[in-house]
Design a protein around this motif. Structure first.
Motif, mmCIF file in Angstrom:
data_model
loop_
_atom_site.group_PDB
_atom_site.id
_atom_site.type_symbol
_atom_site.label_atom_id
_atom_site.label_comp_id
_atom_site.label_asym_id
_atom_site.label_seq_id
_atom_site.Cartn_x
_atom_site.Cartn_y
_atom_site.Cartn_z
ATOM 1 N N THR A 11 0.838 -1.194 0.000
ATOM 2 C CA THR A 11 0.000 0.000 0.000
ATOM 3 C C THR A 11 0.871 1.240 0.000
ATOM 4 N N VAL A 12 0.585 2.152 -0.930
ATOM 5 C CA VAL A 12 1.256 3.454 -0.973
ATOM 6 C C VAL A 12 0.273 4.476 -0.419
ATOM 7 N N CYS A 13 0.596 5.063 0.720
ATOM 8 C CA CYS A 13 -0.349 5.963 1.382
ATOM 9 C C CYS A 13 0.341 7.275 1.772
ATOM 10 N N GLY A 14 -0.481 8.274 2.058
ATOM 11 C CA GLY A 14 0.045 9.577 2.436
ATOM 12 C C GLY A 14 -1.023 10.635 2.306
ATOM 13 N N ARG A 15 -0.661 11.874 2.626
ATOM 14 C CA ARG A 15 -1.612 12.973 2.501
ATOM 15 C C ARG A 15 -1.833 13.307 1.024
ATOM 16 N N PRO A 16 -2.858 14.112 0.696
ATOM 17 C CA PRO A 16 -3.072 14.475 -0.703
ATOM 18 C C PRO A 16 -1.872 15.209 -1.301
ATOM 19 N N ASN A 17 -1.626 14.966 -2.570
ATOM 20 C CA ASN A 17 -0.651 15.706 -3.360
ATOM 21 C C ASN A 17 0.798 15.489 -2.938
ATOM 22 N N VAL A 18 1.084 14.351 -2.314
ATOM 23 C CA VAL A 18 2.453 14.082 -1.895
ATOM 24 C C VAL A 18 3.239 13.318 -2.963
ATOM 25 N N GLY A 19 2.529 12.799 -3.978
ATOM 26 C CA GLY A 19 3.209 12.131 -5.079
ATOM 27 C C GLY A 19 2.980 10.633 -5.167
ATOM 28 N N LYS A 20 1.887 10.147 -4.567
ATOM 29 C CA LYS A 20 1.629 8.691 -4.560
ATOM 30 C C LYS A 20 1.429 8.152 -5.969
ATOM 31 N N SER A 21 0.629 8.842 -6.769
ATOM 32 C CA SER A 21 0.383 8.366 -8.134
ATOM 33 C C SER A 21 1.631 8.503 -8.997
ATOM 34 N N SER A 22 2.390 9.563 -8.792
ATOM 35 C CA SER A 22 3.640 9.725 -9.545
ATOM 36 C C SER A 22 4.607 8.599 -9.218
ATOM 37 N N LEU A 23 4.670 8.207 -7.940
ATOM 38 C CA LEU A 23 5.542 7.106 -7.545
ATOM 39 C C LEU A 23 5.060 5.791 -8.167
ATOM 40 N N THR A 24 3.765 5.532 -8.105
ATOM 41 C CA THR A 24 3.220 4.308 -8.692
ATOM 42 C C THR A 24 3.532 4.240 -10.183
ATOM 43 N N ASN A 25 3.303 5.345 -10.891
ATOM 44 C CA ASN A 25 3.593 5.378 -12.325
ATOM 45 C C ASN A 25 5.078 5.129 -12.599
ATOM 46 N N ALA A 26 5.944 5.733 -11.775
ATOM 47 C CA ALA A 26 7.391 5.589 -11.977
ATOM 48 C C ALA A 26 7.829 4.138 -11.770
ATOM 49 N N LEU A 27 7.265 3.473 -10.771
ATOM 50 C CA LEU A 27 7.646 2.085 -10.499
ATOM 51 C C LEU A 27 7.085 1.130 -11.553
ATOM 52 N N VAL A 28 5.858 1.402 -12.001
ATOM 53 C CA VAL A 28 5.244 0.546 -13.020
ATOM 54 C C VAL A 28 5.930 0.743 -14.383
ATOM 55 N N GLY A 29 6.354 1.986 -14.636
ATOM 56 C CA GLY A 29 7.017 2.269 -15.899
ATOM 57 C C GLY A 29 6.104 2.823 -16.958
ATOM 58 N N GLU A 30 4.842 3.066 -16.610
ATOM 59 C CA GLU A 30 3.925 3.740 -17.526
ATOM 60 C C GLU A 30 2.820 4.388 -16.717
ATOM 61 N N LYS A 31 2.081 5.275 -17.364
ATOM 62 C CA LYS A 31 1.052 6.039 -16.670
ATOM 63 C C LYS A 31 -0.202 5.196 -16.486
ATOM 64 N N ILE A 32 -0.481 4.811 -15.246
ATOM 65 C CA ILE A 32 -1.721 4.091 -14.958
ATOM 66 C C ILE A 32 -2.589 4.876 -13.990
ATOM 67 N N ALA A 33 -1.986 5.882 -13.312
ATOM 68 C CA ALA A 33 -2.721 6.700 -12.356
ATOM 69 C C ALA A 33 -2.530 8.159 -12.726
ATOM 70 N N ILE A 34 -3.601 8.932 -12.677
ATOM 71 C CA ILE A 34 -3.507 10.324 -13.087
ATOM 72 C C ILE A 34 -2.834 11.153 -12.003
ATOM 73 N N VAL A 35 -2.206 12.238 -12.434
ATOM 74 C CA VAL A 35 -1.516 13.128 -11.501
ATOM 75 C C VAL A 35 -1.881 14.567 -11.832
ATOM 76 N N SER A 36 -1.855 15.414 -10.807
ATOM 77 C CA SER A 36 -2.013 16.850 -11.013
ATOM 78 C C SER A 36 -1.481 17.552 -9.777
ATOM 79 N N ALA A 37 -1.345 18.867 -9.876
ATOM 80 C CA ALA A 37 -0.863 19.650 -8.743
ATOM 81 C C ALA A 37 -1.963 19.884 -7.713
ATOM 82 N N LYS A 38 -3.202 19.500 -8.040
ATOM 83 C CA LYS A 38 -4.322 19.711 -7.125
ATOM 84 C C LYS A 38 -4.479 18.493 -6.212
ATOM 85 N N PRO A 39 -4.832 18.722 -4.938
ATOM 86 C CA PRO A 39 -5.028 17.591 -4.028
ATOM 87 C C PRO A 39 -6.281 16.803 -4.372
ATOM 88 N N GLN A 40 -6.355 15.587 -3.821
ATOM 89 C CA GLN A 40 -7.512 14.694 -3.985
ATOM 90 C C GLN A 40 -7.758 14.347 -5.451
#
Length: 300
Positions: A11-40
């Motif tokens: 489980t990758v957890c944390g507060r909003p906008n800390v980079g959880k989806s960016s980390l998941t995408n980086a480890l997977v090697g492709e974009k599977i989770a959306i990212v933005s500068a906005k929380p939630q």
């Protein structure tokens, strides 16, 4: 032929906008989770799948833990809390700030209840000029929770520290069968990934609360004989005034959102995409239990 003999649910957890989806995408090697500068940005639990050697890692990217203000928000918080059950390890992702905030304290209390092995990841270290400042961050979190199995500074953006993180997570793999077939990088169906990419572009293009009050539904997803994908998309918003802003003058904003989304969808699908989009008003949909369930945010 696959050589997978172990699995690790993380489980990758944390507060909003800390980079959880960016980390998941980086480890997977492709974009599977959306990212933005906005929380939630992330609303649901998303599985990212990584095969390394004999191990299949299943990464659970979760919504940021926040104070809910709607039934949808209640659901998102429930997803976070339940994602800390029946996994081998948790990654608590934090920013390089020497202060343990309320979301982190709540998550650490939940982690302690589950007696879950936990790795602290300090993300965004590419933004820290003097790396000795990280020592203060490490001290603050070690003082709040002395049971971290490892503390790893990383940058999901540059990739720094990610190999060390994967090596650490490999320690928690359990003997067991491969859960996802080779080549599969997420549990999300293609049309759900497409809907999320469209929502990401609205988060990027629209200001303030408007994109948080939108839901995206792909009502048609068909493939032609030549491989081209046809999408019919409905965007729901909460107010008529928001509909006008989403469409924009002469449809300019909708064209911009569609153009950006289509580029990412074509990269993900590996083929050309034709997309037609409609915007409809659905007042207070975030508090409409039946509607949010119909959108896939089921509590079951």
């Amino acid at each position: 032929m696959s050589t997978i003999t172990k699995t690790a649910m993380i489980t990758v957890c944390g507060r909003p906008n800390v980079g959880k989806s960016s980390l998941t995408n980086a480890l997977v090697g492709e974009k599977i989770a959306i990212v933005s500068a906005k929380p939630q940005t992330t609303r649901n639990r998303i599985y990212g799948v990584v095969n390394r050697g004999e191990t299949q890692f299943i990464l659970l990217d979760t919504p940021g833990l926040h104070k809910p203000r709607s039934r949808l928000g209640d659901y998102m918080v429930k997803v976070v809390r339940e994602s800390l059950q029946a996994v081998e390890c948790a990654v608590l992702l934090v920013e390089p700030i020497a202060n343990v905030g309320t979301p982190e304290k709540v998550l650490l209390e939940r982690i302690a209840e589950e007696q879950l092995p936990t790795v602290l990841c300090i993300n965004k270290i590419d933004t820290v000029a003097d790396k000795t400042e990280l020592l203060e961050v490490i001290a603050a979190y070690s003082g709040a929770y002395p049971n971290f199995r490892a503390i790893i500074p990383i940058s999901a953006k540059t990739g720094e520290g990610l190999e060390e993180l994967m090596a650490e997570l490999g320690k928690y793999a359990q003997e067991g069968p491969q859960l996802f077939p080779d080549g599969m990088t997420t549990d999300q169906p293609d049309q759900q990934v497409c809907a999320e990419i469209i929502r990401e572009k609205m988060l990027q293009c629209l200001d303030k609360e408007i994109p948080h009050g939108t839901a995206v539904e792909v009502t048609r997803f068909t493939e032609r004989d030549d491989g081209i994908i046809d999408l019919d998309v409905t965007i729901y918003c909460e107010k008529a005034s928001h509909k006008g802003i989403i469409i924009g003058k002469h449809g300019d904003m909708m064209k911009r959102i569609n153009s950006l989304a289509r580029q990412d969808i074509e990269r993900f699908m590996g083929t050309r995409v034709y997309m037609e989009t409609w915007v409809k008003v659905k007042e207070n949909w975030r508090d409409n239990v039946n509607f949010i369930r119909a959108q896939g945010y089921s509590e079951e």
